[in-house]
Structures are given as C-alpha cells and as structure tokens.
Scaffold this motif. Structure first.
Motif, PDB file in Angstrom:
ATOM      1  N   ALA A  75       0.964  -1.165  -0.096  1.00 20.72           N
ATOM      2  CA  ALA A  75      -0.036  -0.007  -0.099  1.00 20.72           C
ATOM      3  C   ALA A  75       0.838   1.217   0.010  1.00 20.72           C
ATOM      4  N   ALA A  76       1.991   1.291   0.737  1.00 16.86           N
ATOM      5  CA  ALA A  76       2.549   2.426   0.825  1.00 16.86           C
ATOM      6  C   ALA A  76       3.511   2.735  -0.626  1.00 16.86           C
ATOM      7  N   VAL A  77       4.130   1.407  -1.260  1.00 13.33           N
ATOM      8  CA  VAL A  77       4.703   1.671  -2.471  1.00 13.33           C
ATOM      9  C   VAL A  77       3.527   1.951  -3.519  1.00 13.33           C
ATOM     10  N   MET A  78       2.481   1.628  -3.646  1.00  6.90           N
ATOM     11  CA  MET A  78       1.500   2.037  -4.462  1.00  6.90           C
ATOM     12  C   MET A  78       0.945   3.343  -4.315  1.00  6.90           C
ATOM     13  N   SER A  79       0.816   3.967  -3.053  1.00  2.31           N
ATOM     14  CA  SER A  79       0.579   5.217  -2.846  1.00  2.31           C
ATOM     15  C   SER A  79       1.835   6.109  -3.241  1.00  2.31           C
ATOM     16  N   ALA A  80       2.976   5.838  -3.090  1.00  5.23           N
ATOM     17  CA  ALA A  80       3.918   6.469  -3.571  1.00  5.23           C
ATOM     18  C   ALA A  80       4.019   6.699  -5.108  1.00  5.23           C
ATOM     19  N   VAL A  81       3.719   5.511  -5.790  1.00  2.60           N
ATOM     20  CA  VAL A  81       3.649   5.391  -7.120  1.00  2.60           C
ATOM     21  C   VAL A  81       2.509   6.591  -7.651  1.00  2.60           C
ATOM     22  N   THR A  82       1.632   6.484  -6.889  1.00  6.16           N
ATOM     23  CA  THR A  82       0.527   7.555  -7.146  1.00  6.16           C
ATOM     24  C   THR A  82       0.682   9.067  -6.944  1.00  6.16           C
ATOM     25  N   GLY A 125      -4.647  14.322  -3.445  1.00  5.62           N
ATOM     26  CA  GLY A 125      -5.013  14.592  -1.942  1.00  5.62           C
ATOM     27  C   GLY A 125      -5.328  12.773  -1.380  1.00  5.62           C
ATOM     28  N   VAL A 126      -5.760  11.988  -2.196  1.00  3.13           N
ATOM     29  CA  VAL A 126      -6.139  10.478  -1.702  1.00  3.13           C
ATOM     30  C   VAL A 126      -4.673  10.078  -1.498  1.00  3.13           C
ATOM     31  N   ALA A 127      -3.827  10.141  -2.565  1.00  2.00           N
ATOM     32  CA  ALA A 127      -2.431   9.551  -2.414  1.00  2.00           C
ATOM     33  C   ALA A 127      -1.744  10.166  -1.367  1.00  2.00           C
ATOM     34  N   LEU A 132       0.967   8.801   3.521  1.00  6.49           N
ATOM     35  CA  LEU A 132       1.357   9.017   4.891  1.00  6.49           C
ATOM     36  C   LEU A 132       0.936   8.419   5.926  1.00  6.49           C
ATOM     37  N   PHE A 133      -0.219   7.486   5.783  1.00  5.71           N
ATOM     38  CA  PHE A 133      -0.785   6.476   6.991  1.00  5.71           C
ATOM     39  C   PHE A 133       0.299   5.356   6.843  1.00  5.71           C
ATOM     40  N   ASN A 134       0.131   4.914   5.588  1.00  9.44           N
ATOM     41  CA  ASN A 134       1.104   3.648   5.144  1.00  9.44           C
ATOM     42  C   ASN A 134       2.468   3.467   5.598  1.00  9.44           C
ATOM     43  N   SER A 135       3.038   4.642   5.422  1.00  9.15           N
ATOM     44  CA  SER A 135       4.616   4.921   5.660  1.00  9.15           C
ATOM     45  C   SER A 135       4.828   4.975   6.994  1.00  9.15           C
ATOM     46  N   VAL A 145       6.621  -4.486  16.587  1.00  9.91           N
ATOM     47  CA  VAL A 145       5.406  -5.067  16.080  1.00  9.91           C
ATOM     48  C   VAL A 145       4.691  -4.215  16.865  1.00  9.91           C
ATOM     49  N   GLN A 146       4.817  -4.027  18.452  1.00  8.09           N
ATOM     50  CA  GLN A 146       3.975  -3.359  19.128  1.00  8.09           C
ATOM     51  C   GLN A 146       3.663  -1.805  18.782  1.00  8.09           C
ATOM     52  N   GLN A 147       4.610  -1.225  18.304  1.00  7.89           N
ATOM     53  CA  GLN A 147       4.430   0.126  17.777  1.00  7.89           C
ATOM     54  C   GLN A 147       3.705   0.092  16.508  1.00  7.89           C
ATOM     55  N   ALA A 148       4.255  -0.943  15.571  1.00  4.03           N
ATOM     56  CA  ALA A 148       3.223  -0.837  14.417  1.00  4.03           C
ATOM     57  C   ALA A 148       1.604  -1.132  14.628  1.00  4.03           C
ATOM     58  N   ASN A 149       1.544  -1.853  15.548  1.00  5.14           N
ATOM     59  CA  ASN A 149       0.293  -2.370  15.803  1.00  5.14           C
ATOM     60  C   ASN A 149      -0.666  -0.820  16.504  1.00  5.14           C
ATOM     61  N   ARG A 150       0.031  -0.105  17.295  1.00  8.58           N
ATOM     62  CA  ARG A 150      -0.497   1.043  17.656  1.00  8.58           C
ATOM     63  C   ARG A 150      -0.582   1.954  16.494  1.00  8.58           C
ATOM     64  N   ALA A 151       0.185   2.143  15.496  1.00  7.38           N
ATOM     65  CA  ALA A 151       0.014   3.025  14.401  1.00  7.38           C
ATOM     66  C   ALA A 151      -1.256   2.453  13.454  1.00  7.38           C
ATOM     67  N   ASN A 152      -1.200   1.185  13.494  1.00  8.64           N
ATOM     68  CA  ASN A 152      -2.287   0.317  12.619  1.00  8.64           C
ATOM     69  C   ASN A 152      -3.762   0.553  13.192  1.00  8.64           C
ATOM     70  N   SER A 153      -3.511   1.058  14.553  1.00 13.38           N
ATOM     71  CA  SER A 153      -5.004   0.817  15.458  1.00 13.38           C
ATOM     72  C   SER A 153      -6.135   1.523  14.740  1.00 13.38           C
ATOM     73  N   VAL A 154      -5.975   2.601  14.218  1.00 16.48           N
ATOM     74  CA  VAL A 154      -7.143   3.443  13.616  1.00 16.48           C
ATOM     75  C   VAL A 154      -7.898   2.320  12.596  1.00 16.48           C
ATOM     76  N   ALA A 155      -6.988   1.624  11.684  1.00 14.73           N
ATOM     77  CA  ALA A 155      -7.742   0.843  10.926  1.00 14.73           C
ATOM     78  C   ALA A 155      -8.578  -0.328  11.781  1.00 14.73           C
ATOM     79  N   GLY A 156      -7.702  -0.656  12.718  1.00 10.36           N
ATOM     80  CA  GLY A 156      -8.045  -1.795  13.438  1.00 10.36           C
ATOM     81  C   GLY A 156      -9.596  -1.617  14.250  1.00 10.36           C
ATOM     82  N   TYR A 157      -9.587  -0.361  14.797  1.00  9.49           N
ATOM     83  CA  TYR A 157     -10.773  -0.105  15.632  1.00  9.49           C
ATOM     84  C   TYR A 157     -12.090  -0.262  14.662  1.00  9.49           C
TER      85      TYR A 157
END
Length: 270
Positions: A75-82, A125-127, A132-135, A145-157
């Motif tokens: 997702a981060a790579v594709m967002s950058a490519v966009t 704007g979408v890209a 930013l989020f995926n990076s 991993v714990q830091q990544a899980n916290r960063a990913n918590s918005v989607a997880g909720y």
C-alpha cells in the motif's frame, strides 16, 4: 539382616527410639491418588490437544504479522507510485500555466482553455493521505511490532468498515479521475486527458522547452493504474482479518482448555 535403628541421643546420652517417618505424597496431602494415577490424569489427550492448539495459534500469529507487513508495504509503495506522478504533474502545471507562446498566430498557454484541475488535486489528496498513513505503519515496524500495531490501530478499531472505506475511496477516486479524462464538448480539459490528446501534440513543438506532453500522459496513466492496485490491497487486508478471526477462535479454545486443566489440578490438590 539387622534392621536399621532410629534414635536420638536422650538425656545423659541415652538413646531414645524413634518411629520411622513416612514422607507425604508429593501429589497432595489429602489426595487418594497415587503419583502414577496423578500423572495419568495430567498427561491425558488434552495435553496433546492443548499443545496442538498452541502451535496452530503461533503459526496464525506469524502469518498475520507477515500479511500485515506485506499489505502495508504494498500500500505504501502504490501510494508513492500514485503520489509522485501527481506531484510532478501539478508542479509542472503551476510552473507553466502562465507561460504564453504564439501558436497559429494566437497567444496561448500549454494547457486547455478553462482547464479543470479538480480531478488531479482530488487524486493527489487521496494519494497523499494514503502515503502518510501507510508509511507511518511501515516505519513503525522498524521500531517493533507493538509500535506498528498502535500505528495501525485506527484501521483496526473499525475493522471491515476501514477495509471497505479504503476500497471505496481508491475506487471512487480512480473512477472520477478516469471519468474526467473523457472529452467534454469535444475537448479535453483535465490535465491527464489534455496531455494525452491530439490537440496537445499539435502544440508540442511550441512548448518543447516547457513540457513534454507524452511524458506527463504516461506518468498520470501509471498513477491511475497504481491507484487501482491500491484499491486491490483491501482484499489482502480482508484476508488478514479472516486469519485474525481464526486466531481469536483458537485463543478462546486454548483458554477454555487451560481453564479445564487448571480446575483438574486444583481438584487433585484438594
């Protein structure tokens, strides 16, 4: 054979007889089960079942981690490519929109009359938000991993709602961006459609120092396709949640089986 004697020196050195001391059963003071029977109770088929569930849970855990990291990297790579082609296109447009040259006896810019820029800004704007989020999640993995899980918590909720939002956002953005590329009133007015049009080719020689329309046509085409791939990453994210549900069921079975075994131990100690 002479039986061993048990004595303590008494008063005045007189030996006093002692009765043999029997060691208490190591299983339980009050338990009527022998050690062999106790071991048989604790080492029944449930031990193998619990071990198997724990191994399966560990495999699911590793699989989920790999899928999460893979999906976020893609997702981060594709967002950058966009993001990069959209940024280059907008910068080039802002640099040249007020540059005039004489073409066919008339002064004009390199872009269409009444240029429509909202599709490019919308897609940009979408890209940007996605990048930013995926990076942030990918960089968090570098810290653990714990830091990544916290960063990913918005989607997880939000779970599946977040997956649907990701898919719909990119699909709608890509659809609108592609729709805007269609000619309106016989003329291309958006930046992508214009750079790919025959009208742009006709004035290319006059603006050869400012812009290569073919290059920016290709850049925006790549950006559009990468947006479709980004929408497709929602499917991979969905598979992550599927494995997460499997692991949740597995953990519950482990907890129930562990609780049963602990109750059995307590009953044997009673």
């Amino acid at each position: 054979m002479v039986a061993p004697s048990y004595y303590n020196p008494g008063a005045g050195g007189t030996p006093s007889a002692l009765k043999p001391m029997l060691l208490a059963d190591s299983v339980s003071i009050n338990s009527s089960l022998s050690g062999a029977k106790y071991d048989q109770v604790l080492h029944d088929d449930s031990s193998d079942q619990l071990y198997g569930l724990q191994k399966r849970d560990e495999r699911l855990k590793q699989r989920i981690r790999i899928l999460k990291l893979t999906s976020r990297i893609i997702a981060a790579v594709m967002s950058a490519v966009t993001f990069v082609p959209m940024t280059m296109t907008l910068v080039k447009y802002l640099q040249t929109k007020d540059t005039y040259h004489s073409v066919g006896g008339a002064s004009r810019t390199a872009w269409a009359d009444n240029t429509s820029t909202w599709p490019t800004y919308m897609y940009f704007g979408v890209a940007t938000a996605s990048l930013l989020f995926n990076s942030a999640v990918v960089f968090a993995y570098l810290r653990g991993v714990q830091q990544a899980n916290r960063a990913n918590s918005v989607a997880g909720y939000f779970g599946m709602a977040a997956i649907a939002a990701h898919l719909v956002t990119w699909a709608v953005a890509a659809g609108l961006f592609r729709y805007a590329k269609q000619p309106h009133g016989g003329q291309f007015r958006d930046l992508w459609g214009w750079t790919c049009s025959a009208a742009a080719d006709q004035i290319q020689q006059a603006f050869v120092e400012e812009i290569q329309f073919g290059v920016y046509c290709s850049l925006q085409s790549v950006s559009w396709y990468s947006g479709l791939v980004n929408a497709g990453t929602a499917i991979l994210t969905g598979s992550i949640y599927f494995f997460s549900l499997l692991r949740l069921r597995s953990k519950r079975r482990i907890q129930r089986l562990t609780a049963v075994r602990m109750d059995s131990r307590e009953a044997l100690r009673a």
